[in-house]
Design an enzyme around this catalytic site. Structure first.
Site, PDB file in Angstrom:
ATOM      1  N   TYR A  60       2.905 -16.693  11.338  1.00 40.69           N
ATOM      2  CA  TYR A  60       2.967 -17.936  10.571  1.00 40.69           C
ATOM      3  C   TYR A  60       3.544 -19.021  11.494  1.00 40.69           C
ATOM      4  CZ  TYR A  60       4.988 -21.383   7.401  1.00 40.69           C
ATOM      5  OH  TYR A  60       5.344 -22.553   6.794  1.00 40.69           O
ATOM      6  N   ASP A  87       7.023  -8.557   9.426  1.00 40.98           N
ATOM      7  CA  ASP A  87       6.788  -9.484   8.320  1.00 40.98           C
ATOM      8  C   ASP A  87       5.635  -8.911   7.494  1.00 40.98           C
ATOM      9  OD1 ASP A  87       5.963 -11.565   6.641  1.00 40.98           O
ATOM     10  OD2 ASP A  87       6.594 -13.117   8.061  1.00 40.98           O
TER      11      ASP A  87
HETATM   12  O1  P1T Z   1       7.510 -20.555   3.087  1.00 43.17           O
HETATM   13  P1  P1T Z   1       8.568 -19.498   3.202  1.00 43.17           P
HETATM   14  O2  P1T Z   1       8.890 -18.808   1.922  1.00 43.17           O
HETATM   15  O3  P1T Z   1       9.779 -19.959   3.942  1.00 43.17           O
HETATM   16  O4  P1T Z   1       7.923 -18.299   4.091  1.00 43.17           O
HETATM   17  C1  P1T Z   1       7.578 -18.444   5.430  1.00 43.17           C
HETATM   18  C2  P1T Z   1       6.516 -17.446   5.797  1.00 43.17           C
HETATM   19  C3  P1T Z   1       6.892 -16.276   6.433  1.00 43.17           C
HETATM   20  N1  P1T Z   1       5.994 -15.338   6.782  1.00 43.17           N
HETATM   21  C4  P1T Z   1       4.689 -15.490   6.516  1.00 43.17           C
HETATM   22  C5  P1T Z   1       3.721 -14.443   6.923  1.00 43.17           C
HETATM   23  C6  P1T Z   1       4.236 -16.643   5.859  1.00 43.17           C
HETATM   24  O5  P1T Z   1       2.928 -16.760   5.615  1.00 43.17           O
HETATM   25  C7  P1T Z   1       5.170 -17.651   5.492  1.00 43.17           C
HETATM   26  C8  P1T Z   1       4.760 -18.914   4.825  1.00 43.17           C
HETATM   27  N2  P1T Z   1       3.384 -19.186   4.883  1.00 43.17           N
HETATM   28  C9  P1T Z   1       2.741 -20.243   4.337  1.00 43.17           C
HETATM   29  C10 P1T Z   1       3.354 -21.238   3.680  1.00 43.17           C
HETATM   30  C11 P1T Z   1       1.276 -20.267   4.547  1.00 43.17           C
HETATM   31  O6  P1T Z   1       0.550 -20.998   3.853  1.00 43.17           O
HETATM   32  O7  P1T Z   1       0.816 -19.500   5.405  1.00 43.17           O
END
Ligand code: P1T
Length: 377
Positions: free
Chosen positions: A98, A170
Site C-alpha cells: 500500500y 499485512d
Molecule cells: O487506511 P488505514 O486503515 O490506515 O490502512 C492502511 C493500509 C494498510 N495496509 C493495506 C494493505 C492497505 O490497503 C491500507 C489502506 N489502503 C487503502 C486505503 C487503499 O485504498 O488501498
C-alpha cells in the site's frame, strides 16, 4: 472450534454486569476506583477499555495469535509494529505495498535512522541476497496492493528466521478467513480493519496480532505510550463486522472470481491481476497458501485515457479509495492509493496510468459485470 463460531463468540462473552449479548460500547474515559490502587482492572481508557479488549481477543483468536492490539488506523498499527526496530536497524520491505506503508518508511522512519531495502519478496533468492548483518525485520504484503503478487510466507519465514529477523505480514487483502500467516511461520500480522474486518466502509482502524510475549509486551507498551488506540465505538463496529466475516468473504470471493473471469475474456483489457486466475504467475502458491482468492482485482486498460473512461462511466461501482466493504469500489492506484510512490517505481511494478483496481463488493454479480461492461464499451 470452526472459524465462524470463533468469529461470533471469541471476546463476545455476555456482559458481566447486565448479561447484554452484544458487547456494550463502554464510552468512558476513566473508571471509578474503590480505594487507592484498588480497581477492577480498568484505570484509564487509553490503557484499557472493555469494548476494545473484546475486539482484541476476537481478532487475535481469528489469526491464531495469543495477543492482539487495536489501533486508530491500519497505518497506526504498522507504525507501532515498526517501533520494535531501532535507529541503525535494517528492514526489508516488499517492493509493492500500500502506498501509505511505503510513505511511512520513505518519509517518516528514514528520519529516525531506520534503514530499509525494497525487495520483490515473491523472489526468495532476491530476499536472501538482501539481508544485512543489521536486518531485524521483513515486512511483506500478500497478495500485494494493487498488483496482487503473492509471496510464499513459509519460505520467507524460514529464510528470515535463519537471519534472526522477524516477519510481519499485512493480511488486509485476505483477512484471516482466507489466510492465516502465523500458521505459515509469520511472527506478526497487521491489518487495516477499515477493510474486510469491519466490512461496511464506516470505520477506520488497525490491528496487530502476534504470539511472542516480549514483542507483545512492547507493542502494548507502545500502544499505551503513543496512544493511537481504537475508540470504543469503532471497536464495537469492527466486532460487529467480524461476526459476518465468513459469509461476506465467501460472497466477495465468488463475485471476485466472476469479475476476474469476465475481465480476462474482455477484448479491451490488456491484463488482469487476480491470483485466482490460472494465468496468474503464483496461482499454485495462492491455492496452497490461501483458502480463497477474495474480491480484489486489478486490470490494465492500456492508457490513462482508457482508465479514466472506465472510472468515470461506472454507475453501480463507486469511484473511491479504500476496499473491503460490501459495496464495489473502483480506483486508480497511480493517482490515488499509490501516488506517494515515485512514477518510475510505479511503472516498474505495473502500477501504470492505465491500471484500474476494483474491490468487488457483494452486490448481485450480474449488476457489477454489466456495469463494467457498459463502462468498458
Ligand atoms: O487506511 P488505514 O486503515 O490506515 O490502512 C492502511 C493500509 C494498510 N495496509 C493495506 C494493505 C492497505 O490497503 C491500507 C489502506 N489502503 C487503502 C486505503 C487503499 O485504498 O488501498
Amino acid at each position: 472450534m470452526g472459524f465462524s463460531t470463533t468469529a461470533i463468540h471469541a471476546g463476545n462473552e455476555p456482559d458481566a454486569a447486565t448479561g447484554a449479548v452484544s458487547v456494550p460500547i463502554y464510552q468512558t474515559s476513566t473508571y471509578a476506583q474503590e480505594a487507592l490502587g484498588k480497581h477492577k482492572g480498568f484505570e484509564y481508557a487509553r490503557t484499557q477499555n472493555p469494548t476494545r479488549s473484546a475486539l482484541e481477543k476476537n481478532i487475535a483468536a481469528l489469526e491464531g495469535a495469543k495477543y492482539g492490539f487495536a489501533f486508530a488506523s491500519g497505518m497506526a498499527a504498522i507504525d507501532a509494529v515498526l517501533r520494535l526496530v531501532k535507529a541503525g536497524d535494517h528492514v526489508i520491505l516488499g517492493d509493492n505495498t500500500y502506498g501509505g506503508t511505503f510513505r511511512l518508511f520513505d518519509k517518516v522512519l528514514r528520519d529516525y535512522g531506520i534503514e530499509f531495502s525494497l525487495v520483490d519478496t515473491s523472489d526468495i533468492h532476491a530476499l536472501e541476497a538482501a539481508f544485512l548483518p543489521n536486518t531485524k525485520m521483513v515486512f511483506v504484503e500478500t497478495p500485494t496492493n494493487p498488483v496482487m503478487t503473492v509471496t510464499d510466507l513459509a519460505a520467507v519465514s524460514e529464510v528470515s528466521h535463519a537471519h534472526g529477523a522477524r516477519v510481519v505480514c499485512d493480511n488486509t487483502f485476505m483477512s484471516p478467513y482466507f489466510q492465516r500467516p502465523i500458521e505459515h511461520g509469520v511472527d506478526i500480522v497487521v491489518h487495516s480493519t477499515t477493510k474486510y474486518l469491519n466490512g461496511h466502509s464506516d470505520s477506520v482502524g488497525g490491528f496487530a496480532a502476534l504470539n511472542d510475549e516480549t514483542d507483545a509486551e512492547r507493542i502494548g507498551f507502545i500502544q499505551n505510550s503513543v496512544g493511537a488506540i481504537l475508540s470504543p465505538f469503532d471497536s464495537f463496529l469492527v466486532l460487529r463486522g467480524t461476526k459476518t466475516l465468513a459469509v461476506r468473504m465467501k460472497a466477495h470471493d465468488e463475485n471476485g472470481r466472476a469479475v476476474a473471469a469476465f475481465l480476462a475474456e474482455h477484448p479491451a483489457i490488456v491484463k488482469v491481476y487476480y491470483p485466482g486466475l490460472a494465468s496468474h504467475p503464483q496461482h499454485e502458491l495462492a491455492k496452497r497458501q490461501q483458502s480463497g482468492f477474495g474480491g480484489m482485482v486489478s486490470f490494465e486498460t492500456g492508457s490513462f485515457d482508457n482508465a479514466k473512461k472506465v472510472l468515470e462511466n461506472v454507475k453501480v461501482c463507486t469511484l473511491g479509495e479504500s476496499l473491503g466493504g460490501v459495496e464495489t469500489l473502483i480506483s486508480h492506484p497511480a493517482t490515488m492509493t499509490h501516488a506517494s510512490v515515485p512514477a518510475e517505481k510505479r511503472d516498474k511494478l505495473g502500477i501504470t496510468d492505465g491500471l484500474v483496481r476494483i474491490s468487488v463488493g457483494i452486490e448481485d454479480v450480474e449488476d457489477i459485470i454489466q456495469d463494467l461492461d457498459q463502462a468498458l464499451k
